[in-house]
Write an enzyme that holds these catalytic residues in place. Structure first.
Site, short mmCIF file in Angstrom:
data_model
loop_
_atom_site.label_atom_id
_atom_site.label_comp_id
_atom_site.label_asym_id
_atom_site.label_seq_id
_atom_site.Cartn_x
_atom_site.Cartn_y
_atom_site.Cartn_z
N LEU A 17 -7.21 -29.12 20.65
CA LEU A 17 -8.43 -28.35 20.88
C LEU A 17 -9.40 -28.45 19.71
CD1 LEU A 17 -6.83 -25.14 22.49
CD2 LEU A 17 -7.50 -27.29 23.58
N TYR A 162 4.75 -15.69 18.55
CA TYR A 162 3.48 -16.31 18.97
C TYR A 162 2.52 -15.26 19.52
CZ TYR A 162 0.39 -19.85 21.03
OH TYR A 162 -0.69 -20.64 21.36
N1 LIG Z 1 -2.44 -26.14 24.08
C1 LIG Z 1 -2.37 -24.95 24.67
O1 LIG Z 1 -1.96 -24.80 25.82
C2 LIG Z 1 -2.83 -23.71 23.93
C3 LIG Z 1 -2.92 -22.53 24.65
C4 LIG Z 1 -3.33 -21.37 24.01
C5 LIG Z 1 -3.65 -21.41 22.67
N2 LIG Z 1 -3.54 -22.58 21.98
C6 LIG Z 1 -3.90 -22.54 20.56
O2 LIG Z 1 -4.91 -23.48 20.31
C7 LIG Z 1 -4.83 -23.93 18.95
C8 LIG Z 1 -4.84 -25.44 18.96
O3 LIG Z 1 -3.66 -25.87 19.61
P1 LIG Z 1 -3.48 -27.33 20.22
O4 LIG Z 1 -2.95 -27.16 21.58
O5 LIG Z 1 -4.69 -28.12 19.98
O6 LIG Z 1 -2.24 -27.81 19.31
P2 LIG Z 1 -2.00 -29.12 18.46
O7 LIG Z 1 -0.59 -29.05 18.03
O8 LIG Z 1 -2.47 -30.31 19.25
O9 LIG Z 1 -2.99 -28.95 17.22
C9 LIG Z 1 -2.76 -28.00 16.22
C10 LIG Z 1 -3.18 -28.60 14.90
O10 LIG Z 1 -3.01 -27.60 13.90
C11 LIG Z 1 -2.51 -28.22 12.73
N3 LIG Z 1 -1.82 -27.24 11.88
C12 LIG Z 1 -0.64 -26.62 12.10
N4 LIG Z 1 -0.34 -25.81 11.08
C13 LIG Z 1 -1.36 -25.91 10.18
C14 LIG Z 1 -1.63 -25.32 8.92
N5 LIG Z 1 -0.77 -24.45 8.36
N6 LIG Z 1 -2.77 -25.64 8.28
C15 LIG Z 1 -3.63 -26.55 8.83
N7 LIG Z 1 -3.42 -27.15 10.02
C16 LIG Z 1 -2.30 -26.83 10.68
C17 LIG Z 1 -1.57 -29.30 13.27
O11 LIG Z 1 -1.29 -30.30 12.28
C18 LIG Z 1 -2.34 -29.81 14.47
O12 LIG Z 1 -3.17 -30.91 14.12
C19 LIG Z 1 -3.57 -23.30 18.39
O13 LIG Z 1 -3.92 -22.16 17.65
C20 LIG Z 1 -2.78 -22.91 19.62
O14 LIG Z 1 -1.93 -21.83 19.36
C21 LIG Z 1 -3.14 -23.74 22.57
#
Ligand SMILES: NC(=O)c1ccc[n+]([C@@H]2O[C@H](COP(=O)([O-])OP(=O)(O)OC[C@H]3O[C@@H](n4cnc5c(N)ncnc54)[C@H](O)[C@@H]3O)[C@@H](O)[C@H]2O)c1
Length: 256
Positions: A17, A162
């Site tokens: 995202l 979470y």
């Molecule tokens: N994918 C889904 O279905 C979904 C749904 C609801 C919420 N979210 C939230 O959206 C956000 C993005 O998720 P995504 O699906 O793109 O996941 P993703 O795993 O593709 O991306 C997350 C990114 O965050 C980085 N990251 C993790 N810990 C970190 C830290 N301590 N410092 C800096 N960077 C860090 C990772 O390296 C990764 O590049 C997250 O907060 C997730 O909880 C995702």
């Protein structure tokens, strides 16, 4: 807020995202600093986005590293005008496992530390910079967009850490928006449903497909560009402030 000549910090922009939002910002003519703990992913994103972006390896929970990213935004681009907090981790664990052993406190803490405290850390340090920006004609100095989850509202079994972390992000949105209003800094949060990102990569294609089918409409997983598009609307629509917006196709998670 306009995009041109404005610089945005995007956490977690190496993937999913955050990555899609960084691409959208570049397409709109903004500068982007990519903050991610994953060095390879961050460098690849920088190469993809080109000269108007810079990657800096950053753990969002570190004051020193986030300050270094802010410094980079100032020295390489035009300061800090916006923040997209999209870094996060999915922690899964039951309070009692099948043998009756308690949840690891370390694991619970990890989720809250990265997803909630990391988000707040970036907000507080970026706000300090944005408060000093010259205001736009409409009085705007900055915009902060956080990422929660629908698990903040209907967390499933195994999502204690979470859901706690994400409902913390939901809970702090309004008080921070109220406080930063005097500086012309808006704060909104997006609560995504189920999105097709590397966070779901451990699931099989079949499992992802069936997850998509539980969404009332459209009956599929959300796409990262749909998240980026809402982030863009929040940036552009000055009246949006202090709000948490669900982006979920009307899905409501069941207990399991
Ligand atoms: N994918 C889904 O279905 C979904 C749904 C609801 C919420 N979210 C939230 O959206 C956000 C993005 O998720 P995504 O699906 O793109 O996941 P993703 O795993 O593709 O991306 C997350 C990114 O965050 C980085 N990251 C993790 N810990 C970190 C830290 N301590 N410092 C800096 N960077 C860090 C990772 O390296 C990764 O590049 C997250 O907060 C997730 O909880 C995702």
């Amino acid at each position: 807020m306009d995009y041109k000549d404005r610089t945005f910090l995007v956490t977690g922009a190496g993937s999913g995202l955050g990555g899609a939002t960084a691409s959208m910002l570049i397409e709109q003519g903004a500068y982007v600093v990519i903050l991610d703990i994953n060095e390879q992913a961050g460098k690849e994103k920088e190469a993809e986005l080109g000269v108007n972006s810079r990657f800096i390896k950053t753990d969002v929970t570190s004051e020193e590293e986030v300050m270094a990213a802010i410094e980079l935004a100032k020295t390489t681009f035009t300061g800090v005008h916006g923040v997209i907090n999209a870094a996060g981790v999915a922690i899964v664990g039951k309070v009692l496992d099948r043998d009756g052993n308690p949840h690891s406190l370390e694991l619970f803490t990890k989720g809250v530390t990265i997803n909630l405290i990391g988000t707040f850390n970036v907000i507080r340090l970026a706000a300090q910079m944005m408060a000093k920006n010259d205001p736009t004609e409409g009085g705007e100095r900055g915009i902060i967009i956080n990422t929660a989850s629908i698990a903040a509202y209907e967390g499933q079994i195994g999502q204690a850490s979470y859901s706690a972390s994400k409902s913390g992000v939901v809970g702090m949105t309004l008080p921070i928006a109220r406080e930063l209003a005097r500086y012309g800094i808006r704060v909104c949060t997006i609560a995504p449903g189920i999105f097709e990102t590397p966070m779901l990569s451990e699931l099989s294609d079949e499992a992802r497909e069936s997850l998509g089918q539980i969404v009332p409409f459209p009956p599929r997983l959300g796409q990262p560009n749909e998240f980026a598009s809402l982030a863009g609307h929040i940036i552009e629509n000055v009246m949006l402030n202090g709000e948490v917006i669900r982006l979920d196709g009307a899905v409501r998670l069941t207990a399991k």
